[in-house]
Design a protein around this motif. Structure first.
Motif, PDB file in Angstrom:
ATOM      1  N   SER A 209       0.811  -1.220   0.000  1.00 42.75           N
ATOM      2  CA  SER A 209       0.000   0.000   0.000  1.00 42.75           C
ATOM      3  C   SER A 209       0.845   1.270   0.000  1.00 42.75           C
ATOM      4  O   SER A 209       0.305   2.379   0.008  1.00 42.75           O
ATOM      5  N   LEU A 210       2.183   1.117  -0.032  1.00 46.67           N
ATOM      6  CA  LEU A 210       3.085   2.269  -0.075  1.00 46.67           C
ATOM      7  C   LEU A 210       3.724   2.367  -1.456  1.00 46.67           C
ATOM      8  O   LEU A 210       3.818   1.384  -2.194  1.00 46.67           O
ATOM      9  N   THR A 211       4.191   3.558  -1.795  1.00 48.09           N
ATOM     10  CA  THR A 211       4.928   3.722  -3.035  1.00 48.09           C
ATOM     11  C   THR A 211       6.312   3.095  -2.896  1.00 48.09           C
ATOM     12  O   THR A 211       6.765   2.766  -1.792  1.00 48.09           O
ATOM     13  N   LEU A 212       7.009   2.969  -4.033  1.00 48.72           N
ATOM     14  CA  LEU A 212       8.349   2.407  -3.982  1.00 48.72           C
ATOM     15  C   LEU A 212       9.274   3.277  -3.139  1.00 48.72           C
ATOM     16  O   LEU A 212      10.051   2.771  -2.317  1.00 48.72           O
ATOM     17  N   ALA A 213       9.179   4.593  -3.335  1.00 52.67           N
ATOM     18  CA  ALA A 213      10.030   5.492  -2.556  1.00 52.67           C
ATOM     19  C   ALA A 213       9.734   5.368  -1.066  1.00 52.67           C
ATOM     20  O   ALA A 213      10.652   5.368  -0.233  1.00 52.67           O
TER      21      ALA A 213
ATOM     22  N   GLU B 190      16.377  11.670  -0.930  1.00 53.21           N
ATOM     23  CA  GLU B 190      17.318  11.658  -2.050  1.00 53.21           C
ATOM     24  C   GLU B 190      18.000  10.300  -2.185  1.00 53.21           C
ATOM     25  O   GLU B 190      18.208   9.804  -3.288  1.00 53.21           O
ATOM     26  N   GLN B 191      18.340   9.682  -1.048  1.00 55.95           N
ATOM     27  CA  GLN B 191      18.955   8.355  -1.087  1.00 55.95           C
ATOM     28  C   GLN B 191      17.987   7.332  -1.680  1.00 55.95           C
ATOM     29  O   GLN B 191      18.399   6.459  -2.458  1.00 55.95           O
ATOM     30  N   ALA B 192      16.721   7.430  -1.326  1.00 52.88           N
ATOM     31  CA  ALA B 192      15.721   6.522  -1.881  1.00 52.88           C
ATOM     32  C   ALA B 192      15.627   6.688  -3.391  1.00 52.88           C
ATOM     33  O   ALA B 192      15.612   5.702  -4.146  1.00 52.88           O
TER      34      ALA B 192
ATOM     35  N   ARG C 267      17.047   4.812  -8.983  1.00 54.49           N
ATOM     36  CA  ARG C 267      17.719   5.013 -10.273  1.00 54.49           C
ATOM     37  C   ARG C 267      18.724   3.893 -10.530  1.00 54.49           C
ATOM     38  O   ARG C 267      18.804   3.353 -11.638  1.00 54.49           O
ATOM     39  N   LEU C 268      19.497   3.531  -9.504  1.00 48.42           N
ATOM     40  CA  LEU C 268      20.501   2.482  -9.645  1.00 48.42           C
ATOM     41  C   LEU C 268      19.859   1.143 -10.014  1.00 48.42           C
ATOM     42  O   LEU C 268      20.420   0.362 -10.780  1.00 48.42           O
ATOM     43  N   LEU C 269      18.679   0.881  -9.476  1.00 51.02           N
ATOM     44  CA  LEU C 269      17.985  -0.380  -9.720  1.00 51.02           C
ATOM     45  C   LEU C 269      17.099  -0.341 -10.967  1.00 51.02           C
ATOM     46  O   LEU C 269      16.422  -1.321 -11.279  1.00 51.02           O
ATOM     47  N   GLY C 270      17.083   0.781 -11.665  1.00 51.85           N
ATOM     48  CA  GLY C 270      16.257   0.891 -12.864  1.00 51.85           C
ATOM     49  C   GLY C 270      14.779   1.065 -12.569  1.00 51.85           C
ATOM     50  O   GLY C 270      13.923   0.705 -13.395  1.00 51.85           O
ATOM     51  N   LEU C 271      14.465   1.626 -11.412  1.00 52.34           N
ATOM     52  CA  LEU C 271      13.065   1.782 -11.004  1.00 52.34           C
ATOM     53  C   LEU C 271      12.663   3.250 -10.854  1.00 52.34           C
ATOM     54  O   LEU C 271      11.604   3.545 -10.290  1.00 52.34           O
TER      55      LEU C 271
ATOM     56  N   GLU D 268      18.056  -9.047 -16.643  1.00 51.17           N
ATOM     57  CA  GLU D 268      17.858  -7.742 -16.008  1.00 51.17           C
ATOM     58  C   GLU D 268      18.407  -7.742 -14.583  1.00 51.17           C
ATOM     59  O   GLU D 268      19.082  -6.795 -14.158  1.00 51.17           O
ATOM     60  N   ILE D 269      18.100  -8.793 -13.832  1.00 52.89           N
ATOM     61  CA  ILE D 269      18.574  -8.866 -12.447  1.00 52.89           C
ATOM     62  C   ILE D 269      20.084  -9.016 -12.403  1.00 52.89           C
ATOM     63  O   ILE D 269      20.762  -8.430 -11.531  1.00 52.89           O
ATOM     64  N   LEU D 270      20.650  -9.782 -13.337  1.00 52.50           N
ATOM     65  CA  LEU D 270      22.110  -9.899 -13.407  1.00 52.50           C
ATOM     66  C   LEU D 270      22.751  -8.533 -13.633  1.00 52.50           C
ATOM     67  O   LEU D 270      23.787  -8.221 -13.037  1.00 52.50           O
ATOM     68  N   GLU D 271      22.166  -7.714 -14.485  1.00 51.84           N
ATOM     69  CA  GLU D 271      22.690  -6.369 -14.724  1.00 51.84           C
ATOM     70  C   GLU D 271      22.645  -5.536 -13.448  1.00 51.84           C
ATOM     71  O   GLU D 271      23.586  -4.796 -13.139  1.00 51.84           O
ATOM     72  N   VAL D 272      21.560  -5.665 -12.703  1.00 50.84           N
ATOM     73  CA  VAL D 272      21.423  -4.929 -11.445  1.00 50.84           C
ATOM     74  C   VAL D 272      22.486  -5.374 -10.439  1.00 50.84           C
ATOM     75  O   VAL D 272      23.154  -4.553  -9.806  1.00 50.84           O
ATOM     76  N   LEU D 273      22.654  -6.676 -10.277  1.00 47.98           N
ATOM     77  CA  LEU D 273      23.638  -7.193  -9.333  1.00 47.98           C
ATOM     78  C   LEU D 273      25.050  -6.772  -9.733  1.00 47.98           C
ATOM     79  O   LEU D 273      25.875  -6.427  -8.859  1.00 47.98           O
ATOM     80  N   THR D 274      25.342  -6.790 -11.012  1.00 44.24           N
ATOM     81  CA  THR D 274      26.651  -6.352 -11.488  1.00 44.24           C
ATOM     82  C   THR D 274      26.874  -4.878 -11.173  1.00 44.24           C
ATOM     83  O   THR D 274      27.977  -4.471 -10.762  1.00 44.24           O
TER      84      THR D 274
END
Length: 239
Positions: A94-98, A118-120, A125-129, A177-183
């Protein structure tokens, strides 16, 4: 050679008469990308639950960044820099991603609210979200739920990330996609332990493999050597 970040010595965990982890020794150095493999019931989840503080070991010691954390609760280890994901993502739907990312920041950082916001956003951005920061978690696709689970684990800046089956049930392109994120996370200086049954993914990501069977470490080394180890072949394929 980089310094030892995590040192597990003589770790043992029993449940009644069942030995889930037996006399485990494991060292992980800062910056490593570790793949943790083994058949179902080999002790992988018990081991990482002991490392993360979800379980208290029956015997042995866990040192993290030079500190004995064996008896520390999970939230204290999180503040020290141990982050983890869970096999089944359970965000606050029920909450936003941020807003989901603000919760671990409240508990694991000393940032003021504007800095947390800002950290959120930076983590999204780093996770592509970043495109979905104001969307509710309940509206996400399966792959984006996995990314959100990773984001919640890394938003407070852990030194060690334990990624537990973050690709289960995903399509081939979603696994990539997840491999790219982990890398990307590893490139940002996070040491990663990846637990995964998708061998293509874990071999692509890992610099080193650790294989467990029946609660014991049976192989530890370069991926090619571990996958060709006779004990590993027996664990997966039988005699």
């Amino acid at each position: 050679m980089s310094e030892v970040l995590l040192a597990v010595t003589g770790l043992r965990k029993t449940f009644g008469g069942v030995v889930a982890v037996a006399s485990m020794d494991l060292e992980i150095r800062r910056g490593e990308k570790i793949g943790l493999i083994g058949p179902n019931g080999s002790g992988k989840t018990t081991l990482i639950n002991c490392i993360a503080g979800m379980l208290r070991p029956t015997a042995g010691q866990i040192n993290f960044a030079g500190l004995n954390v064996t008896n520390l609760p999970a939230h204290s280890r999180a503040r020290l820099g141990i982050g983890r994901t869970f096999q089944l993502p359970k965000p606050f739907f029920s909450l936003t991603l941020a807003e989901n990312l603000m919760i671990p920041l409240e508990f694991c950082s000393d940032l003021a609210v504007p800095a947390m916001q800002e950290q959120a956003r930076s983590t999204l951005r780093l996770l592509g979200l970043e495109h979905a920061g104001d969307a509710y978690a309940g509206s996400l696709t399966q792959v984006d739920l996995r990314k959100l689970e990773l984001a919640r684990a890394v938003v407070a800046g852990p030194r060690l990330l334990i990624a537990d089956e973050t690709m289960a049930g995903l399509s081939t392109s979603e696994v990539d996609e997840i491999l790219e994120v982990l890398t990307a996370l590893a490139a940002n200086g996070i040491t990663i332990i990846l637990i995964e049954h998708i061998m293509r993914a874990i071999l692509s990501f890992s610099e080193r493999l650790v294989c467990l069977d029946a609660g014991r470490k049976i192989a530890d080394g370069l991926p090619d050597g571990v996958m060709g180890h006779p004990d590993v072949e027996r664990a997966y394929l039988g005699e």
